[in-house]
Design an enzyme around this catalytic site. Structure first.
Site, PDB file in Angstrom:
ATOM      1  CB  ALA A   1      -1.139  -0.057   1.229  1.00 43.13           C
TER       2      ALA A   1
ATOM      3  N   PRO B   1       3.308   4.405  -0.834  1.00 43.28           N
ATOM      4  CG  PRO B   1       3.810   6.494  -1.924  1.00 43.28           C
ATOM      5  CD  PRO B   1       3.914   4.871  -2.092  1.00 43.28           C
ATOM      6  N   GLY B   2       0.611   4.982  -0.566  1.00 40.92           N
ATOM      7  CA  GLY B   2      -0.664   5.442  -0.486  1.00 40.92           C
ATOM      8  C   GLY B   2      -1.423   6.274  -1.653  1.00 40.92           C
TER       9      GLY B   2
ATOM     10  CE  LYS C   1      -0.524   1.731  -8.284  1.00 43.63           C
ATOM     11  NZ  LYS C   1       0.743   2.165  -7.834  1.00 43.63           N
TER      12      LYS C   1
ATOM     13  CD  GLU D   1       4.857  -0.803   2.945  1.00 45.43           C
ATOM     14  OE1 GLU D   1       4.371  -0.445   1.905  1.00 45.43           O
ATOM     15  OE2 GLU D   1       5.860  -1.466   2.997  1.00 45.43           O
TER      16      GLU D   1
ATOM     17  NE  ARG E   1       7.546   1.311   1.084  1.00 43.95           N
ATOM     18  CZ  ARG E   1       7.467   1.888  -0.280  1.00 43.95           C
ATOM     19  NH1 ARG E   1       8.287   2.698  -0.578  1.00 43.95           N
ATOM     20  NH2 ARG E   1       6.313   1.424  -0.948  1.00 43.95           N
TER      21      ARG E   1
ATOM     22  CG  ASP F   1       1.418  -1.350  -7.635  1.00 39.52           C
ATOM     23  OD1 ASP F   1       1.688  -1.388  -8.962  1.00 39.52           O
ATOM     24  OD2 ASP F   1       1.837  -0.453  -7.186  1.00 39.52           O
TER      25      ASP F   1
ATOM     26  CB  CYS G   1       6.621   0.450 -12.284  1.00 35.63           C
ATOM     27  SG  CYS G   1       7.419   0.283 -10.838  1.00 35.63           S
TER      28      CYS G   1
END
Lengths: 300, 149
Positions: free
Chosen positions: A112, A114-115, A117, A135, A140, A179, A232
Site C-alpha cells: 500500500a 505511500p498510499g 493507490k 505494508e 513507509r 501492485d 512498473c
C-alpha cells in the site's frame, strides 16, 4: 547500463531499443491526482493555474494532470497540505481504474505505501466500504498514515505485515489490488541510478516474490472476485511469467478498458496462454513509463 | 492494542471514533465498514497499525487534536489574511492586524481558516492575536524529516 539488460531490450524491442534507452534520460515530468473526496477537479486546477503552475490533463485519468511547469515545488502549496491532491505518476491510476472498487466492497491493497493507490480507491469508493492496506516497512507505513490522514480517507484499515500472510486475517475480499514489489525498471526516468544496478537476476528474484503474492491473493479472494496485478517493470519474468502462473492456478484474464499494448503471448523460448494478450504493457518511449497491468477473475 | 469505540464531544462526525493505546492513546475516525473489519481481525489477535484519519491523542481523558482533525472540530474560527497564513504554516503566530474576522474569547482554542473558510491550523486567542498550536505545514515538515533520515 548492464550489458545483459541492453541485450534484453534488443531482443524485446528490436530496432526500437535505442528509443527505450533514450527515454530513460529525458526530463522527468511530475503528475498530480486530484482528491475528489475534498475538492472538485476544475476548482483546484484553476487555483493552481492562477499560482503559476502549468498543468496538462492526463490521458490515463480524467482527474490527473501532468505538471509541465512549477513556479515552486508543487508539494509545498497550501492546496497540497490541505489534501486536495496527491503527487503520483499518471500511469499509477490505471490499475485502480481497472479494479474500479465500489462503495460496498471489501478491498485488499497488498503493497500500500505511500498510499497513492489506496487513497485513489477510497475516492472511487466514496470513503465507504473498506480497504485493508498492507505494508511491511515501518517508515513507509508512517508515510501511508500521513497521506491517508491528509487526504481525509476514513475507510482504510492498515496493517504492518507481510502481504504473503494476508490469509491469517480471516477475511475474504471482493477485489484485490496487487501492485507488486518489482525491479522498477519502468520508472528509471525518475531514478536513474537503477540503470546501473539493474540485472537479470533481479527480475528472477522479484518473480519468486510476485508468484508468492499471487498465491495469497488466490487464497483470500472471494469466488468471482477480481484481482488487478501491476508492476512498473517491463520484464517478462515479472509480468507474463507471473500471470501464466496465476492462470495455471485458476485465475482467468479479462478484458481491460485502458490503452496500452497487448502483453506478449510468446518471448524467446517462452510460450504463454493465448489469452495473455488481454493483459497490457506500457512502454517508456510510447506511454511515458514502463508498466504492466493484468485484470483477472477467480472463477472457482 | 485493542481498538475501542469512543465518544468525543469536541468532534462533529457521523463516522465512528476509535481509540487505541500504543505508546500513547491515539484516536482515529473510520467508516462503519472499517470498524466491522477491525472487530473481525481483532478476534484473530491482529491489530491495525492505524485506521482511517488520525485525529489526535487522549492524555488522562483529555483530548488533544491532531492537525488532521481540523475539519471536524467543534471550535469557533478566526479568518486570517493569506500572507499571514503563509508565515503561520511555517510555525509563526498571527498578529491582530492580520485577522479578517474573529469568533471566540481570549484564551479559547480556535480553528484558523483562510478567506475561503479552509482549515489551516489551530491556535489560542491571545491579546496580540493567535498563538499557534498546530498548522497544516506539519505534513511537509514530517516529510522533510523522513527524507533526511
Amino acid at each position: 547500463m548492464n550489458e545483459e539488460i541492453v541485450r534484453r531490450y534488443e531482443q524485446m524491442f528490436g530496432d526500437e531499443y535505442n528509443k527505450v534507452l533514450a527515454s530513460f534520460s529525458r526530463k522527468y515530468v511530475k503528475s498530480i491526482r486530484i482528491n475528489t473526496l475534498k475538492i472538485k477537479q476544475d476548482i483546484i486546477a484553476e487555483r493552481l493555474k492562477k499560482k503559476g503552475f502549468v498543468l496538462q490533463k492526463s490521458e490515463f485519468n480524467e482527474n490527473s494532470f501532468k505538471v509541465l511547469r512549477e513556479k515552486y515545488s508543487i508539494s509545498s502549496t497550501p492546496e497540497y497540505l490541505m489534501g486536495y491532491y496527491f503527487i503520483q505518476d499518471e500511469i499509477s491510476s490505471v490499475p485502480v481504474l481497472e479494479l474500479n472498487p465500489n462503495e460496498n466492497e471489501l478491498v485488499l491493497d497488498m503493497a500500500a505505501s505511500p498510499g497513492g493507490k489506496t487513497t485513489h480507491m477510497a475516492e472511487l469508493m466514496k470513503n465507504k466500504g473498506c480497504i485493508v492496506s498492507l505494508e511491511i516497512n515501518k517508515d513507509r507505513m508512517e508515510s501511508l498514515k500521513a497521506n491517508v490522514s491528509r487526504l481525509g480517507v476514513k475507510n482504510v484499515v492498515a496493517l504492518r505485515m507481510d502481504a504473503r500472510r494476508a490469509d491469517e486475517l480471516g477475511l475474504k475480499f471482493d477485489k484485490i489490488l496487487l501492485d507488486a514489489p518489482c525491479s522498477g525498471e519502468g520508472m528509471m526516468v525518475r531514478d536513474r541510478k537503477r540503470m546501473d544496478s539493474l540485472n537479470l537476476e533481479e527480475y528472477n528474484r522479484f518473480s519468486v516474490l510476485q508468484k508468492e503474492l499471487v498465491d495469497t491473493a488466490y487464497k483470500v479472494l472471494k469466488k468471482n472476485g477480481i484481482v488487478v496485478y501491476s508492476t512498473c517493470s517491463m520484464a517478462i519474468e515479472e509480468n507474463e511469467s507471473v500471470i501464466q502462473y496465476a492462470i495455471d492456478k485458476g485465475f482467468k484474464l479479462v478484458k481491460q478498458e485502458n490503452m496500452g499494448d497487448e502483453a506478449k503471448t510468446e518471448f524467446l523460448d517462452n510460450k504463454f496462454d493465448k489469452t495473455m494478450n488481454l493483459a497490457k504493457r506500457f512502454y517508456p518511449h510510447k506511454h511515458g513509463t514502463g508498466f504492466f497491468t493484468a485484470k483477472m477473475v477467480k472463477n472457482f | 492494542m485493542k481498538y475501542e469505540k469512543v465518544d468525543l464531544e469536541e468532534v462533529k462526525t457521523k463516522d465512528i471514533l476509535l481509540a487505541v493505546t500504543f505508546t500513547k492513546k491515539q484516536v482515529y475516525m473510520v467508516s462503519e465498514k472499517a470498524w466491522e473489519v477491525i472487530q473481525t481481525i481483532q478476534k484473530k489477535e491482529r491489530f491495525p497499525f492505524f485506521a482511517g484519519i488520525y485525529i489526535g491523542d487522549m492524555i488522562k481523558d483529555k483530548y488533544y487534536p491532531s492537525i488532521s482533525a481540523g475539519d471536524y472540530l467543534k471550535l469557533k474560527k478566526v479568518k486570517v489574511k493569506d500572507d499571514a497564513l503563509m508565515k503561520f504554516t511555517y510555525g509563526r503566530d498571527i498578529q491582530n492586524r492580520d485577522i479578517i474576522q474573529k469568533e471566540g474569547e481570549l484564551r479559547e482554542m480556535v480553528r484558523v481558516v483562510n478567506k475561503d473558510n479552509e482549515f489551516v491550523g489551530l491556535g489560542y486567542i491571545r491579546e496580540f492575536g493567535i498563538k499557534r498550536v498546530a498548522d497544516i505545514g506539519e505534513y511537509l515538515r514530517l516529510e522533510k524529516r523522513k527524507n533526511q533520515n
